[in-house]
Design a protein around this motif. Structure first.
Motif, short mmCIF file in Angstrom:
data_model
loop_
_atom_site.label_atom_id
_atom_site.label_comp_id
_atom_site.label_asym_id
_atom_site.label_seq_id
_atom_site.Cartn_x
_atom_site.Cartn_y
_atom_site.Cartn_z
N TYR A 35 0.66 -1.31 0.00
CA TYR A 35 0.07 0.10 0.21
C TYR A 35 0.86 1.31 0.03
O TYR A 35 1.95 1.28 0.50
N ASP A 59 -5.19 -0.83 -7.02
CA ASP A 59 -5.98 0.11 -7.12
C ASP A 59 -5.33 1.22 -8.08
O ASP A 59 -5.61 1.89 -9.03
N GLY B 1 -10.78 2.57 -6.02
CA GLY B 1 -11.02 1.23 -5.79
C GLY B 1 -11.93 1.08 -4.41
O GLY B 1 -12.41 2.26 -3.67
N GLN B 2 -12.24 0.02 -4.06
CA GLN B 2 -13.18 -0.27 -2.87
C GLN B 2 -12.79 0.26 -1.66
O GLN B 2 -11.54 -0.20 -1.28
N GLN B 3 -13.40 0.71 -1.02
CA GLN B 3 -13.07 1.32 0.43
C GLN B 3 -14.25 1.13 1.51
O GLN B 3 -15.31 1.10 1.06
N LEU B 33 -10.93 -6.43 11.07
CA LEU B 33 -9.59 -6.09 11.95
C LEU B 33 -9.73 -4.56 12.04
O LEU B 33 -10.23 -3.63 11.29
N HIS B 92 -11.40 -8.45 5.66
CA HIS B 92 -10.48 -9.35 5.18
C HIS B 92 -11.10 -10.54 4.91
O HIS B 92 -11.82 -11.30 5.52
N GLY B 93 -10.99 -10.76 3.54
CA GLY B 93 -11.72 -11.99 3.00
C GLY B 93 -10.65 -12.82 2.30
O GLY B 93 -9.51 -12.55 2.37
N LYS B 96 -8.46 -10.78 -0.06
CA LYS B 96 -8.80 -9.21 -0.18
C LYS B 96 -8.70 -8.59 1.31
O LYS B 96 -8.83 -9.29 2.30
N LEU B 97 -7.88 -7.50 1.08
CA LEU B 97 -7.80 -6.67 2.52
C LEU B 97 -8.04 -5.26 2.19
O LEU B 97 -7.39 -4.40 1.88
N ILE B 98 -9.38 -5.00 2.63
CA ILE B 98 -10.04 -3.45 2.17
C ILE B 98 -9.94 -2.81 3.58
O ILE B 98 -10.34 -3.21 4.37
N PHE B 99 -9.58 -1.40 3.57
CA PHE B 99 -9.61 -0.39 4.38
C PHE B 99 -10.53 0.53 4.53
O PHE B 99 -11.00 0.95 3.60
#
Lengths: 112, 109
Positions: A35, A59, B1-3, B33, B92-93, B96-99
């Motif tokens: 990141y 992204d 992106g996804q957030q 998380l 977290h999937g 995928k780790l999305i914040f």
């Protein structure tokens, strides 16, 4: 004690240089992530890897590439550094089943 | 992106007050998380949640995994000056780790 280690805390590079940021984890995690973090923009995903030699664009992949030759190591490469790549770079790793994920201490990169 | 949608964006509170922040998502996650980041450092994992409905504590911190698996909250009780920082939620999937964008917390002594 789990560990994600980034090779440098601070780096200063010149415009046009090729830059390598290294990340090593000791938790046998399948997933690793890079990141960048900029004020007001949160954590933006550059690339991630879910297995050795596997990678997926995030992204903002433009201007970056990655390498994952070994499970524990995930490298971020700036092919030709530019000033707009000055940022905090964060590496994370996590298990593929989606459990905990841990970060390294970050690398503050300045491109001059 | 996804957030993820994290709120509030920032909080300025008095020492001793309780704090609450939350995250919502359009996607389902296996794990939620919560992290805290100090200036110039990487985020540090505070709490991990693995099951819908799960409520977990870590000292003065309590977090819950929403029943729908699309949301989570974090509470901090009796805040102290060292609670200052940015708090991030993450989903977290599989691969995928999305914040979330983070909640900036300031604590006034």
């Amino acid at each position: 004690d789990v560990k994600v280690t980034q090779s440098s805390r601070y780096l200063v590079k010149r415009t046009g240089e090729k830059v390598f940021l290294e990340c090593v984890q000791d938790m046998d995690h399948e997933n690793m992530f890079w990141y960048r973090q900029d004020p007001g923009l949160g954590l933006r995903l550059i690339y991630f890897s879910y297995d050795v030699k596997m990678k997926e664009k995030g992204d903002i992949p433009e201007g970056y590439s990655v390498s994952r030759e070994k499970k524990e190591r995930f490298s971020l490469i700036l092919e030709s550094a530019s000033t707009n790549q000055t940022s905090m770079y964060l590496c994370a790793s996590g298990g593929s089943a989606g459990r905990e994920a841990f970060f390294g201490q970050g690398t503050r990169l300045t491109v001059v | 992106g996804q957030q993820l949608n994290q709120s509030p964006q920032s909080m300025f509170i008095q020492e001793g007050e309780d704090v609450s922040m939350n995250c919502t998502s359009s996607s389902i996650f296996n794990t939620w998380l919560w992290y805290k980041q100090d200036p110039g450092e990487g985020p540090v994992l505070l709490i991990a949640l693995y099951k819908a409905g799960e409520l977990t504590s870590n000292g003065r911190l309590t977090a819950q995994f929403g029943i729908t698996r699309k949301d989570s909250f974090l509470n901090i009780s009796a805040s102290i000056p060292s609670d200052v920082g940015i708090y991030f939620c993450a989903g977290h999937g599989y691969n995928k780790l999305i914040f979330g964008a983070g909640t900036r917390l300031a604590v006034h002594p």
